[in-house]
Enzyme design. Sequence first.
Site, PDB file in Angstrom:
ATOM      1  N   ARG A  88      -3.080   6.403  22.323  1.00 19.02           N
ATOM      2  CA  ARG A  88      -2.613   5.983  23.646  1.00 19.02           C
ATOM      3  C   ARG A  88      -1.086   6.030  23.731  1.00 19.02           C
ATOM      4  NH1 ARG A  88      -2.538   0.919  24.614  1.00 19.02           N
ATOM      5  NH2 ARG A  88      -4.602   0.436  23.782  1.00 19.02           N
ATOM      6  N   TYR A 141       3.384  14.962  48.936  1.00 16.76           N
ATOM      7  CA  TYR A 141       2.027  15.225  48.451  1.00 16.76           C
ATOM      8  C   TYR A 141       1.072  14.098  48.875  1.00 16.76           C
ATOM      9  CZ  TYR A 141      -1.654  15.893  44.937  1.00 16.76           C
ATOM     10  OH  TYR A 141      -2.850  16.060  44.305  1.00 16.76           O
ATOM     11  N   ASP A 193       9.545  16.158  42.625  1.00 14.48           N
ATOM     12  CA  ASP A 193       8.233  16.659  42.205  1.00 14.48           C
ATOM     13  C   ASP A 193       8.347  18.185  42.198  1.00 14.48           C
ATOM     14  OD1 ASP A 193       5.596  17.604  42.075  1.00 14.48           O
ATOM     15  OD2 ASP A 193       4.788  15.825  43.076  1.00 14.48           O
ATOM     16  N   LYS A 210      -1.292  22.445  37.416  1.00 19.22           N
ATOM     17  CA  LYS A 210      -1.137  23.586  38.306  1.00 19.22           C
ATOM     18  C   LYS A 210      -0.553  24.784  37.548  1.00 19.22           C
ATOM     19  CE  LYS A 210      -2.522  20.414  41.152  1.00 19.22           C
ATOM     20  NZ  LYS A 210      -1.614  19.621  41.976  1.00 19.22           N
TER      21      LYS A 210
HETATM   22  C1  PLP Z   1      -1.564  18.280  42.292  1.00 22.14           C
HETATM   23  C2  PLP Z   1      -0.267  17.635  42.563  1.00 22.14           C
HETATM   24  C3  PLP Z   1       0.035  16.372  42.041  1.00 22.14           C
HETATM   25  C4  PLP Z   1      -0.975  15.561  41.265  1.00 22.14           C
HETATM   26  O1  PLP Z   1      -1.363  16.167  40.108  1.00 22.14           O
HETATM   27  P1  PLP Z   1      -2.811  15.941  39.401  1.00 22.14           P
HETATM   28  O2  PLP Z   1      -2.618  16.623  38.112  1.00 22.14           O
HETATM   29  O3  PLP Z   1      -3.813  16.572  40.297  1.00 22.14           O
HETATM   30  O4  PLP Z   1      -3.011  14.481  39.297  1.00 22.14           O
HETATM   31  C5  PLP Z   1       1.295  15.844  42.297  1.00 22.14           C
HETATM   32  N1  PLP Z   1       2.187  16.502  43.048  1.00 22.14           N
HETATM   33  C6  PLP Z   1       1.923  17.712  43.584  1.00 22.14           C
HETATM   34  C7  PLP Z   1       2.975  18.372  44.422  1.00 22.14           C
HETATM   35  C8  PLP Z   1       0.701  18.316  43.361  1.00 22.14           C
HETATM   36  O5  PLP Z   1       0.444  19.509  43.905  1.00 22.14           O
END
Ligand code: PLP
Length: 381
Positions: A49, A101, A173, A198
Amino acid sequence: MEKDRPDGFETRAIHLGRDFVGETGAVTPPVWLTSTFEYGNPNGFDYTRSGNPNFRLLDRAVASLEGAAFSTCFGSGVSAITAVVSTLKSGDLVVAEENIYGCTFRLFAQVFAKFGVSVRYLDFTAPESFTTLASLKPTLVWIESPTNPNLKIIDIAAVAEAAHAAGAPLLVDNTFASSYLQRPIELGADLSLLSLTKYANGHSDALAGAVCTNSEEWNAKMIFAQKALGLQPAPMDCWLTSRGIKTEAIRMERHCENALAFARFLEAETGAVSVRYPFLPSHPQYEIAKRQMSGGSGIVTVDFGLNLAETQAFLGRLRLFPKAESLGGVESLCCHPASMTHASVPKETREAVGITDSLVRFSVGIETVADLIEDVRQALA
Ligand SMILES: *Cc1c(COP(=O)(O)O)cnc(C)c1O
């Protein structure tokens, strides 16, 4: 021998961490499937963890590729967001970009509002937002660029300067751009957050997130949040993400090339009401995009001017774009933000920021682009 220049992005993505496999000679690192570690080991591991060799390999690569001193990995992008917001306290104010987001919006509105953290949303492409920011004394400033799904481009260096003048750190982000195309820390941000799910992973087979920073204090807060809140990733997901990162550069090159050709087609040949892509000269922040990104990334947002039923029917006729949330994988996807990613945002709020019922978001993959174009052509016919 002394090196006269640092290794490039691709070299670091592929070779970082090779020294971590001990005396086994393994070219590919293993998955360390262990919950606990023997006390007193030289690497200081105690319990998964709060750390695992697969986390460390991933963090080394992500920090280096983001141009940051530190990275802390999490179980998902949303876990990374939770880690940052958990450092705030009752009475604190976050100033955030209004086209944020959807899950970040939901987390602020439905979870952290109960703990007394408030959020003021601004349109950071409007100059007056900078004046408002200066008057607000926020604890944290939170932006994305490109935004989802409108692909607004926010001037990261300008917001960093304004946030610092107001005494607040800036979080960016960086998920939609990826570390390959944009490095917020180098542009002045204090924190760069990634959903590694992503583009970093790129194969739609694992979830992970990370927060990168040059600040030792922020890094300590992220390590604390990882273990104290139980936000850690799984070793297997870290392994898959580390594997994905090795090809991030060449995948991003193809995503950019395909998305630009796809966007040009949509603009020239489909009669769409609007086509948004950061590297199209028609994009309202084209100049800023060219300055802070080395490519336009893989997302194209389009409004065909159809009604809700026609839009849904069009999406249903596509052969190569499964309708699915998420983005950044090798495969193309399409998304209807109003009924999918932004369904948790109230309709009035959604429409006020331009997310209409006819808006379609394409995540352009790395397939043969002529096939993707042909697919849209037949679905519109
Ligand atoms: C998908 C996404 C997230 C969250 O990510 P997860 O891995 O799905 O929890 C945060 N910010 C943006 C811009 C995203 O596209």
